[in-house]
Design a protein around this motif. Structure first.
Motif, short mmCIF file in Angstrom:
data_model
loop_
_atom_site.label_atom_id
_atom_site.label_comp_id
_atom_site.label_asym_id
_atom_site.label_seq_id
_atom_site.Cartn_x
_atom_site.Cartn_y
_atom_site.Cartn_z
N ARG A 4 11.10 -3.00 14.75
CA ARG A 4 10.43 -4.26 14.09
C ARG A 4 9.20 -3.87 13.28
N ALA A 5 8.46 -3.06 13.87
CA ALA A 5 7.06 -2.62 13.43
C ALA A 5 6.97 -1.92 12.25
N VAL A 6 8.15 -1.02 12.21
CA VAL A 6 8.01 0.06 11.23
C VAL A 6 7.85 -0.26 9.78
N SER A 7 8.40 -1.53 9.46
CA SER A 7 8.28 -1.89 8.10
C SER A 7 7.13 -3.04 7.76
N LYS A 8 6.36 -3.05 8.89
CA LYS A 8 5.02 -3.91 8.83
C LYS A 8 3.87 -2.91 8.47
N ILE A 31 16.64 0.47 7.73
CA ILE A 31 15.43 0.39 8.54
C ILE A 31 14.56 1.59 7.63
N SER A 32 13.47 0.77 7.07
CA SER A 32 12.68 1.68 5.85
C SER A 32 11.40 2.35 6.87
N VAL A 33 11.14 3.53 6.36
CA VAL A 33 9.94 4.06 7.27
C VAL A 33 8.94 4.64 5.89
N ARG A 34 7.80 4.48 6.21
CA ARG A 34 6.90 4.95 4.98
C ARG A 34 6.80 6.27 5.24
N ALA A 35 6.78 7.19 4.22
CA ALA A 35 6.49 8.69 4.53
C ALA A 35 5.51 9.35 3.22
N GLY A 36 4.62 10.14 3.45
CA GLY A 36 3.95 10.64 2.45
C GLY A 36 4.57 11.93 1.77
#
Ligand code: 3HC
Ligand code: NAI
Length: 697
Positions: free
Chosen positions: A272-276, A463-468
């Protein structure tokens, strides 16, 4: 009376309304409020008590945030007993999701009514525990052992209609939970319905519990909670209620103390935290109704399918009419699968393959799309050429995304006049099935483009994860590193088959070499060739697998790779040529093969994974350790009950892991350089999870 439960006397019915947003979790205040409410109702001379939840749901369970902290009385078990033993008629009116402790409260009330959309369940095993407030004792008495075991060991949500049929609930009615409940209570009072005490029902049927235990344990692939929960259900059959409750408590406390419980709860909250993302607070995503997909191969077709299933219109561009037809075939076949599994109706299938899907070879068809995902060959020059064409064809404000696995999104963006609209959307194969989406944010990507990517991911159920930006982003970069550790073990004496077995025993669905065969060995081969010119001379890269590729063996798709699939055996059998080539290469390198135990293999593999993951977090490619954890859970089949590689590392203890890495470095200091972040955490006596908490505070 606690604020979390509002008490109101309506005639001779006491109404207890739980109000603990967002999901009416049964935290301390709610538990106090429920007991106080029952006492008040008895003191007020009410004839009956109605319990329901304010807002979106009846109780969705115990308050998971309280787990691991010292328990505060009254425990939920005592609350349930107090409710059940009240001389008043106590009724639950359910809507939303009555889960875990929520359903346990409901089963302690004497009757249960629900709206048709309500769902019930005992999902505790998914959190690594078992229903600990009488659920394993009351549910079998209500619906029988077999049905109770199904619900408890799978944790599945059961719709109201099925719950009625099973006997979990007594009635379905539409209306507000308050009206619904009051009507039902009045009806029961008029009928003179007796209190129905679940714990006093006779015990349910006995089964061959030992055989069931083994079956459930095997199905859990290392996860123990379903099998342990089964033992608690067994106690409900074999012991009087009070004794069964004691056994449930013991087993509950046993599971509460496990690493698996910590891993699963970490997974629950991290998911749940991953997209916040703090940077997205207040940033409006751009509207997306129609998307373009460039390239309709494996990935493009999967992405198009996923978009169609999410209700978007899709225009897919291919190189020529033949390739476009092939792409249509792939999409139709994916959607036929969804139709067969009952995920879509025939009407939806027709719409998705008809009006919603356009195929073209002409980029000018993209004039109206809101977002484009490019999924052409993994070649920088091809990608740049496509992005220049997109720049010319797409309307201002359209988001231009690349599905590249490894390439530099910043460089791709330079071939457009609008780098702020360019982003990476890295889907995983098969794209309409896999849940992970890496959102790769380039140097110039605008915040509302990032927000749009997350909104699209949500729409597609990802489930979306931000990456550089870096070679391989979060997942593939780390994968390359631990795969290299496995390759080194093979050169030094292990076999691919021992490694696959050790890692499936650890909990992975497949070992790395079986995965390589499935994905296609040509992918790694191309990557090794791409990296060869800049490779450090100290890097150990095996040659035998290139020889396998040179012979035209690319894994499952060609019938041979690490495994030989020609015999038709699922998963294949070891390919004898591979071991011969490995033996020859060892001899050429002058390596005397050493023995690796399965534990050695797992430790080295995981140490490499954690070490590279620590670098990825340290460099800011992943913002938080939990971003790495969720990448691995949803994209790489990492067992959920470990919580992800970095939660696993925390639970193992970082100092011991660092010490192992330092020991491995004695032989290969180039590969096993400890990650600075890992060294720092150990020096400071902190964990990866401390970084997660720091990021969310
Ligand atoms: N305890 C504490 N917080 C909870 C919670 C719980 N049981 N259930 C949900 N939350 C929180 C979520 O973390 C989220 O918080 P956030 O907004 O800060 O991220 C918020 O409530 C909303 O949850 P979702 O985003 O998941 O909302 P959805 O509408 O998508 O889903 C739900 C609602 C189906 C209830 C889902 O949250 C869920 O499955 N919750 C867990 C249910 C569960 O496992 N219950 C059993 C608990 S264990 C137990 O009862 C032990 C007992 O046997 C003794
Ligand atoms: P693929 O080879 O199956 O499909 C590529 C498709 O692009 C082909 O159908 C080809 O005809 C088409 N194409 C090539 N140039 C084009 C152009 N200029 N205009 C229109 N169409 C064009 O490849 P795949 O596996 O689908 O990979 C595509 C991209 O996705 C690559 O960047 C790859 O790295 C990435 N990716 C692949 C994954 C996988 O597991 N296969 C996973 C995640 C990302």
């Amino acid at each position: 009376m606690s604020n979390a439960v509002e008490y109101e006397l309506q005639g001779d019915i006491a109404v207890l309304k739980a109000q603990n947003p967002p999901v009416n979790a049964l935290g301390y205040d709610v538990r106090i409020g429920l007991v106080a409410g029952i006492e008040q109702a008895e003191a007020d001379g009410a004839r009956a008590v109605l319990i329901y939840g304010d807002g979106r749901t009846y109780f969705a369970g115990a308050d998971i945030r309280e787990f691991g902290k010292p328990p505060r009385e009254p425990l939920l078990t005592a609350v349930c007993e107090r409710i059940e033993s009240s001389p008043l008629l106590v009724v639950s009116s359910m809507h939303g999701t009555a889960l875990g402790g929520g359903l346990e409260v409901a089963m302690s009330t004497h009757y249960r009514v629900a709206v048709a959309s309500a769902k019930v369940g005992l999902p505790e095993v998914l959190l690594g525990i078992l229903p600990g407030a009488g659920g394993t004792q009351r549910l079998p008495r209500l619906i029988g052992t077999q049905a109770a075991l199904d619900m408890i060991t799978t944790g599945r949500h059961v719709g109201a209609a099925e719950a009625l049929e099973l006997g979990v609930i007594d009635k379905i009615n539409d209306g507000s939970p308050l009206e619904n409940g009051l009507n039902y209570v009045r009806e029961l009072l008029e009928q003179g319905a007796p209190r129905r005490v679940t714990s006093e029902l006779p015990a349910s049927e006995a089964l061959d519990f030992d055989a069931l235990y083994e079956t459930i344990l095997k199905k859990g692939r290392g996860q123990i909670s379903p099998a342990v929960a089964m033992r608690a259900v067994q106690a409900s059959v074999e012991l009087p209620f009070a004794e069964g409750m004691k056994r449930e408590r013991e087993l509950f406390m046993e599971l509460m103390a496990t690493d698996q419980r910590q891993g699963l709860i970490h997974s629950f909250f991290s998911e749940r935290a991953v997209s916040k993302l703090p940077e997205l607070k207040g940033v409006e995503p751009r509207p997306v109704a129609a998307i373009g997909v460039i390239g309709g191969g494996t990935m493009g077709a999967g992405i198009a399918t996923s978009a169609l299933l999410a209700g978007l219109d899709v225009t897919l561009i291919e190189m020529n009419a033949e390739a476009a037809e092939a792409a249509r075939g792939r999409i139709e076949s994916n959607l036929t699968g969804a139709l067969k599994r009952g995920k879509i109706t025939a009407e939806k299938y027709d719409a998705m393959t008809g009006k919603a899907l356009a195929l073209s070879t002409d980029y000018s068809a993209l004039g109206d799309v809101d977002l484009v995902v490019e999924a052409v060959f993994e070649e920088m020059s091809v990608k740049k050429d496509v992005f220049a064409k997109l720049d010319a064809a797409c309307k201002p404000g359209a988001v231009l995304a690349t599905n590249t696995s490894y390439l530099d999104v910043n460089e791709i963006a330079t071939s457009t006049s609008r780098p702020k609209d360019v982003i990476g959307l890295h889907f995983f194969s098969p794209a309409h099935v896999m849940k992970l989406l890496e959102v790769v944010v380039a140097d110039d990507t605008a915040p509302d483009v990032v927000a749009t990517a997350f909104a699209l991911g949500k729409k597609m159920g990802k489930i979306s994860v931000r990456a550089g930006v870096c070679d391989g982003f979060i997942g593939n970069r780390i994968l390359r590193h631990y795969r290299a550790a496995a390759d080194h073990m093979i050169l030094d004496g292990a076999s691919p088959y021992q490694i696959d077995k050790a890692l499936t025993d650890f909990g992975f669905a497949m070992g790395p070499y079986a995965v390589a065969d499935l994905a296609g060995l040509d992918i790694g081969w191309a990557m090794r060739k791409r990296l060869a010119p800049t490779r450090d001379a100290r890097e150990r890269v095996p040659k035998y697998i290139d020889q396998i590729c040179e012979a035209g063996h690319f894994g499952q798709k060609t019938g041979k790779g690490y495994y030989d699939y020609s015999g038709g055996k699922r998963g294949g059998v070891p390919n004898a040529e591979v071991m011969d080539l490995i033996t020859a290469e060892r001899a050429e390198l002058g390596i005397t093969p050493q023995d690796f135990t399965d534990a050695d293999i797992v430790r080295r593999y995981m140490a490499a994974m954690v070490n590279e993951a620590a670098r990825v977090v340290g460099e800011g490619i992943a913002r938080r350790p939990l971003d790495v954890d969720m990448t691995f859970l949803f994209g790489y089949g990492f067992p959920r009950y470990y919580g992800g590689p970095l939660k696993w590392a925390d639970l193992q203890g970082l100092p011991a892991l660092l010490a192992d890495i330092q020991a491995y470095a004695e032989k290969d200091p180039y590969f096993w350089q400890p990650a600075p972040l890992l060294e720092q955490l150990v020096a400071e006596g902190r964990t990866f999870d401390d970084l997660n908490k720091q990021a969310s505070s």
